[in-house]
Design a protein around this motif. Structure first.
Motif, PDB file in Angstrom:
ATOM      1  N   ARG A  42       0.894  -1.143   0.138  1.00  0.00           N
ATOM      2  CA  ARG A  42      -0.032   0.338   0.629  1.00  0.00           C
ATOM      3  C   ARG A  42       0.954   1.562  -0.067  1.00  0.00           C
ATOM      4  O   ARG A  42       1.934   1.663   0.824  1.00  0.00           O
ATOM      5  N   ARG A  66      -2.989   3.203   1.272  1.00  0.00           N
ATOM      6  CA  ARG A  66      -4.244   3.061  -0.272  1.00  0.00           C
ATOM      7  C   ARG A  66      -3.592   1.792  -1.015  1.00  0.00           C
ATOM      8  O   ARG A  66      -2.181   1.925  -1.133  1.00  0.00           O
ATOM      9  N   LYS A 124     -10.133  -0.210  -0.097  1.00  0.00           N
ATOM     10  CA  LYS A 124      -9.170   0.638  -0.603  1.00  0.00           C
ATOM     11  C   LYS A 124      -8.220   1.103  -0.013  1.00  0.00           C
ATOM     12  O   LYS A 124      -7.205   1.473  -0.227  1.00  0.00           O
ATOM     13  N   TYR A 125      -8.489   2.232   1.056  1.00  0.00           N
ATOM     14  CA  TYR A 125      -8.693   2.630   1.825  1.00  0.00           C
ATOM     15  C   TYR A 125      -8.731   1.575   3.155  1.00  0.00           C
ATOM     16  O   TYR A 125      -9.356   1.054   3.808  1.00  0.00           O
ATOM     17  N   GLY A 151     -10.596  13.197   1.264  1.00  0.00           N
ATOM     18  CA  GLY A 151      -9.244  12.308   1.452  1.00  0.00           C
ATOM     19  C   GLY A 151      -7.990  13.161   1.754  1.00  0.00           C
ATOM     20  O   GLY A 151      -8.094  13.802   1.681  1.00  0.00           O
ATOM     21  N   THR A 179      -5.938  12.531  -0.735  1.00  0.00           N
ATOM     22  CA  THR A 179      -5.162  12.918  -1.947  1.00  0.00           C
ATOM     23  C   THR A 179      -5.853  14.040  -1.946  1.00  0.00           C
ATOM     24  O   THR A 179      -4.819  15.366  -3.223  1.00  0.00           O
TER      25      THR A 179
END
Length: 356
Positions: free
Chosen positions: A171, A189, A199-200, A236, A238
């Motif tokens: 990840r 992630r 996914k997370y 999030g 990102t």
């Protein structure tokens, strides 16, 4: 005396004075002043005790907290150990990203594809966990950390005494820092397309990490939030990183958790003005509405900016310059009454009862 540009305002003529003899400072542009503790409280937004602890640690001064019981001392020591393990893990993940073949070919290439520069990757100390069963655990044990403390940090999963695995494997790793800059936990992630895998994932709660009390990006963004007297709130990791890449630093993320009172109070220490940036889908709009009410209860000024259909803060900011993004926010931010009214009117169509 020393003279320099103010760290609290955007000035061109230096008005920030420091007197080594008197051990005081004065910022004539903002009127602020005081001793070194007052400076840390103003500039780094530490509490008074945290400022003292920071200075003591920096100059190797032992603080005796006379009212601490043995139990409190033990808890403090445990927290310090967990912070050290988290710092060790952060360095471990960072080295994987920049020096290990898997980290460079998978992790670093993915981040660059997302449009993140090396400068931003290093600013947020993003790392990578190799897709191996328990490499981190073995490294931490060899370094001298105890198994029970590594387990308390949440960095390993101990299914039984014979089967210990690293929590983060294969990840991208996002270290989560406190307002003082200490590593509290991690988000990871997954990059593969394996089904049935989240996914997370985040670190589990620990003595140093409580999800409802942390904001991703608060350490990196606190100075900009304070100086601009405005905080952008996104969802999030990102989203925050991409905004910094575009030059907008006064932004934090609730990291996918429901917004809490503790998170709002952290923001309120820096500013009373918040703009919520959410996706235009139903889930994003519902999250915005929940957040509005919580901020209003704290007497803060709230605006909401919704992105074009199919866009989120990350995709919207990618490739855009700072002035372009700010212009969009200025033109598309509604106060909470306008936002709620526009949202509710969409459901009324030609129904006069619903409209009333």
């Amino acid at each position: 005396n020393y003279k320099g540009l103010s760290p609290f305002s955007d000035e061109r003529t230096p008005s920030f004075m420091v007197s080594p003899v008197k051990q005081i400072w004065k910022d004539f542009s903002s009127g602020k002043g005081g001793n070194v503790v007052a400076f840390l409280m103003e500039h780094e937004h530490f509490s008074y005790p945290d400022a003292l602890r920071y200075l003591a640690k920096k100059y190797n001064i032992v603080i005796e907290e006379t009212q601490e019981s043995e139990e409190e001392k033990q808890k403090a020591n445990e927290k310090e150990t967990l912070f050290l393990i988290s710092q060790f893990a952060m360095n471990f993940f960072k080295e994987n990203l920049f020096k290990k073949e898997e980290g460079i070919s998978i992790g670093l290439s993915y981040l660059k594809e997302r449009g993140f520069s090396v400068e931003i990757i290093e600013k947020f100390i993003i790392g990578y966990s190799l897709d191996l069963k328990n490499e981190f655990f073995n490294k931490a044990i060899n370094f001298g950390y105890l198994k029970e403390n590594i387990e308390k940090s949440g960095l390993i999963i101990n299914n039984n005494s014979k089967d210990i695995i690293d929590r983060f494997r294969g990840r991208i790793i996002f270290p989560i820092r406190s307002i003082a800059g200490r590593i509290q936990g991690f988000g990871g992630r997954i990059l593969s397309n394996r089904s049935k895998i989240a996914k997370y994932i985040n670190s589990p709660e620990s003595p140093i990490y409580t999800k409802s009390k942390v904001l991703y990006g608060i350490y990196e963004g606190k100075k900009a939030i304070s100086s601009q007297d405005l905080c952008y709130l996104v969802e999030g990791y990102t989203d925050v990183i991409q905004m910094h890449e575009s030059g907008i630093e006064n932004v934090v993320s609730s990291s996918g958790t429901a917004l809490s009172l503790e998170q709002i109070q952290i923001i309120k220490r820096l500013t009373n003005n918040v703009t919520l940036l959410f996706d235009s889908d139903d889930a994003g709009l519902r999250a915005a509405l929940r957040g509005v009410d919580l901020f209003l209860e704290q007497g803060m000024n709230v605006k909401i900016s919704v992105f074009p259909q199919g866009e989120d803060p990350d995709s919207f900011a990618k490739g855009k310059i700072k002035s372009e993004i700010i212009k969009y926010f200025d033109q598309n931010s509604n106060d909470f009454i306008q936002f709620k009214t526009n949202l509710l009117l969409k459901d009324t169509i030609d129904d006069p009862v619903k409209k009333s």
